[in-house]
Scaffold this active site. Structure first.
Site, PDB file in Angstrom:
ATOM      1  N   ASP A  86      -3.070  -5.626 -40.353  1.00  0.00           N
ATOM      2  CA  ASP A  86      -2.128  -4.931 -39.477  1.00  0.00           C
ATOM      3  C   ASP A  86      -1.349  -5.894 -38.581  1.00  0.00           C
ATOM      4  OD1 ASP A  86      -4.403  -5.613 -38.037  1.00  0.00           O
ATOM      5  OD2 ASP A  86      -4.973  -3.566 -37.555  1.00  0.00           O
ATOM      6  N   ASN A 136     -13.428   3.819 -31.131  1.00  0.00           N
ATOM      7  CA  ASN A 136     -13.246   5.224 -31.528  1.00  0.00           C
ATOM      8  C   ASN A 136     -13.413   5.422 -33.039  1.00  0.00           C
ATOM      9  OD1 ASN A 136     -10.922   4.106 -32.556  1.00  0.00           O
ATOM     10  ND2 ASN A 136      -9.498   5.442 -31.481  1.00  0.00           N
ATOM     11  N   HIS A 177     -11.947   3.545 -35.422  1.00  0.00           N
ATOM     12  CA  HIS A 177     -10.821   3.161 -36.281  1.00  0.00           C
ATOM     13  C   HIS A 177     -11.136   1.886 -37.059  1.00  0.00           C
ATOM     14  CE1 HIS A 177      -8.806   0.743 -32.784  1.00  0.00           C
ATOM     15  NE2 HIS A 177      -9.152  -0.142 -33.699  1.00  0.00           N
ATOM     16  N   GLU A 211      -6.184   5.264 -36.918  1.00  0.00           N
ATOM     17  CA  GLU A 211      -6.798   5.994 -35.814  1.00  0.00           C
ATOM     18  C   GLU A 211      -7.425   7.299 -36.318  1.00  0.00           C
ATOM     19  OE1 GLU A 211      -7.236   4.540 -33.147  1.00  0.00           O
ATOM     20  OE2 GLU A 211      -5.472   3.549 -32.306  1.00  0.00           O
TER      21      GLU A 211
HETATM   22  C1  GLP Z   1      -7.886  -3.789 -33.218  1.00  0.00           C
HETATM   23  C2  GLP Z   1      -7.675  -4.186 -34.676  1.00  0.00           C
HETATM   24  C3  GLP Z   1      -8.876  -3.829 -35.526  1.00  0.00           C
HETATM   25  C4  GLP Z   1     -10.153  -4.329 -34.852  1.00  0.00           C
HETATM   26  C5  GLP Z   1     -10.314  -3.668 -33.511  1.00  0.00           C
HETATM   27  C6  GLP Z   1     -11.572  -4.075 -32.778  1.00  0.00           C
HETATM   28  O1  GLP Z   1      -7.619  -2.448 -33.005  1.00  0.00           O
HETATM   29  N1  GLP Z   1      -6.509  -3.574 -35.240  1.00  0.00           N
HETATM   30  O2  GLP Z   1      -8.724  -4.407 -36.817  1.00  0.00           O
HETATM   31  O3  GLP Z   1     -11.261  -4.045 -35.666  1.00  0.00           O
HETATM   32  O4  GLP Z   1      -9.183  -4.048 -32.720  1.00  0.00           O
HETATM   33  O5  GLP Z   1     -11.343  -5.261 -32.087  1.00  0.00           O
HETATM   34  P1  GLP Z   1     -12.447  -6.174 -31.452  1.00  0.00           P
HETATM   35  O6  GLP Z   1     -13.047  -6.937 -32.587  1.00  0.00           O
HETATM   36  O7  GLP Z   1     -11.712  -7.066 -30.522  1.00  0.00           O
HETATM   37  O8  GLP Z   1     -13.427  -5.284 -30.788  1.00  0.00           O
END
Ligand code: GLP
Length: 240
Positions: free
Chosen positions: A67, A135, A137, A142
């Protein structure tokens, strides 16, 4: 789903790196699906360290990321393309043209989604790395995203904007929209590795692993994948 519970985040990263290095050494032409966020940083550091010590080659490896924020490009330190170059690619011998992310600066976003979907068709992922949002995702899919989704534009959930604001100077600066691979694209990978660390992920992890498979918890779709491994530290795994 295979589940590996580790004593801490460092061990989670080492276990994840082992799987990736195994793929890379067995198949120098592998396609790696990569993720951003704080969770994969330790795994990327392990790959960089292995490259330095053992010279593992990435000359013919291709990467595709999940993404990107809309409006941010390689010169923005908060963009995912910057993150990948800064935290991983600069330590490897991978040609930058073999590394792919959605273009957050594209003028025509629907054309960009179509371009990325077509690219994914030509680059079937040997292994896909994932983190998980608090959440539930995955990538930026989402809650409520259809399981059949392909690359699309999303408006981020308020909770995601809040979670991600720690990486920005001010909450107002967090982009509200992103381009993301869809759940169908993610499920096409031959193998999936999900990393989770910390108590903040415990609820999401338990819904992903033990909950009903529902679009309300995007990560729950992974229960249907034939080769998915969750590597969670004991805090993240505490409610399984
Ligand atoms: C963002 C990314 C996800 C990732 C999530 C959790 O939303 N788009 O791919 O898994 O954050 O991030 P973190 O690893 O910093 O908790």
């Amino acid at each position: 789903m295979n589940i590996i519970i580790t004593k801490d985040q460092a061990e989670m990263s080492r276990e994840g790196a082992k799987i990736f290095l195994d793929v890379i050494r067995n198949d120098p032409y592998a396609v790696l699906g990569l993720a951003t966020g704080t969770t994969p940083l330790g795994l990327y550091a392990q790959l960089a360290e292995d490259r330095r010590r053992n010279g593992t080659s990435y000359r013919n490896i291709r990467t595709v990321n999940l993404d990107e924020y809309i409006g941010l490009g390689a010169e923005d330190e908060q963009s995912y393309v910057y993150f990948m170059r800064h935290n991983l690619f600069r330590y490897l011998d991978i040609p930058l043209e073999n590394t792919h992310l959605p273009n957050g600066k594209a003028e025509d976003l629907s054309a960009e989604c179509a371009r990325y979907n077509a690219l994914l068709d030509t680059l079937p992922r040997t292994v896909q790395l994932l983190g998980i949002g608090s959440n539930g995702h995955i990538a930026f899919n989402e809650p409520g995203t259809p399981f059949g989704s392909e690359t699309h534009v999303v408006t981020l959930a308020e909770s995601t904007v809040r979670d991600n604001s720690r990486l920005f100077a001010r909450q107002e600066n967090v982009p509200r929209r992103a381009l993301t691979m869809g759940l169908k694209n993610i499920m096409e990978a031959e193998k999936i590795v999900v990393l989770a660390s910390g108590a903040g992920k415990a609820n999401a992890v338990s819904s992903m692993v033990r909950g009903v498979v529902t679009e309300a918890v995007p990560a729950s779709i992974l229960q249907r994948h034939p080769n998915c491994t969750l590597i969670a530290d004991k805090e993240a795994a505490s409610l399984i």
